[in-house]
Design a protein around this motif. Sequence first.
Motif, mmCIF file in Angstrom:
data_model
loop_
_atom_site.group_PDB
_atom_site.id
_atom_site.type_symbol
_atom_site.label_atom_id
_atom_site.label_comp_id
_atom_site.label_asym_id
_atom_site.label_seq_id
_atom_site.Cartn_x
_atom_site.Cartn_y
_atom_site.Cartn_z
ATOM 1 N N GLU A 47 0.821 -1.212 0.000
ATOM 2 C CA GLU A 47 0.000 0.000 0.000
ATOM 3 C C GLU A 47 0.852 1.258 0.000
ATOM 4 O O GLU A 47 0.572 2.212 -0.741
ATOM 5 N N HIS A 53 2.114 3.045 -3.212
ATOM 6 C CA HIS A 53 1.199 3.747 -4.112
ATOM 7 C C HIS A 53 0.493 4.923 -3.449
ATOM 8 O O HIS A 53 0.160 5.897 -4.115
ATOM 9 N N TYR A 54 0.259 4.821 -2.153
ATOM 10 C CA TYR A 54 -0.479 5.854 -1.429
ATOM 11 C C TYR A 54 0.544 6.736 -0.717
ATOM 12 O O TYR A 54 0.902 6.514 0.425
ATOM 13 N N ASN A 103 -8.111 1.526 -1.571
ATOM 14 C CA ASN A 103 -7.485 2.838 -1.601
ATOM 15 C C ASN A 103 -6.202 2.839 -2.429
ATOM 16 O O ASN A 103 -5.717 3.903 -2.806
ATOM 17 N N TRP A 104 -5.667 1.642 -2.707
ATOM 18 C CA TRP A 104 -4.407 1.614 -3.465
ATOM 19 C C TRP A 104 -4.383 0.587 -4.609
ATOM 20 O O TRP A 104 -3.705 0.802 -5.617
ATOM 21 N N THR A 137 -5.037 1.672 -8.311
ATOM 22 C CA THR A 137 -3.893 2.377 -8.888
ATOM 23 C C THR A 137 -2.828 1.394 -9.371
ATOM 24 O O THR A 137 -2.279 1.536 -10.471
ATOM 25 N N LYS A 186 -3.930 -0.286 -12.640
ATOM 26 C CA LYS A 186 -3.758 0.562 -13.821
ATOM 27 C C LYS A 186 -2.300 0.603 -14.263
ATOM 28 O O LYS A 186 -2.002 0.549 -15.467
ATOM 29 N N LYS A 187 -1.368 0.702 -13.324
ATOM 30 C CA LYS A 187 0.053 0.691 -13.663
ATOM 31 C C LYS A 187 0.437 -0.625 -14.339
ATOM 32 O O LYS A 187 1.164 -0.639 -15.339
#
Length: 211
Positions: A95, A98-99, A172-173, A176, A179-180
């Motif tokens: 986490e 990315h966050y 929350n992460w 993302t 998508k990467k």
Amino acid sequence: MNATVELEASPHSDGWEQVDLYRFFAHVLAAPTRERHELLRSRNFVASLRQLWKELKCDGEFPAVKRFRGYQKYESAYIALFDAGAPEPPVPLVESGHYKSVPAQQIALENVLFYEVLGLHVDTARSFPDHLQTQLQFLSAVRYAGENADDAASRASLLRLEADFLRRHLLNWLPTAEKKLRKLDPPLFPVLLCLLVAFLQNRRMQLSRLS
């Protein structure tokens, strides 16, 4: 009594309604082993993923899935994507990778506080508190505890705990990270992460109806 957040290898099954998908995704996205590679390359594995895609009502058609050409390709791709890189891997499965708006130590502590609700602790010599594996193992434990709760109040509390952890942490992460990974387009892993995100979103909606 304390327990360590840990996962036993969960065999794949075509009967998705009987599968703990938290444990399934923790297993197939864990560090490479030859046994795991044999599962991922098995003849029925992609067909089963296609069926899960339909059951989760994912957007669009099931994508074409590229396969790894041998164990070494699978192992090196996993390491290059998730474990190695400067200053960090392209898609770290943690986490805090990315966050970035919250310090990593605070993210780890928030995860640990959730785990302690069930009397669980993380062996930091083996994993990070905010690693995908640890988070999925925790959610599996919460779901199991909720399904086996002795009374309605305890069950409701555990449902809220599961939903809150999904909202505050994994959802929350992980979108993302998905998508990467999709942009990098390696074999197999993008569809696994896409299915995982879809499952987590579906589970959160299910929990909102149950609460």
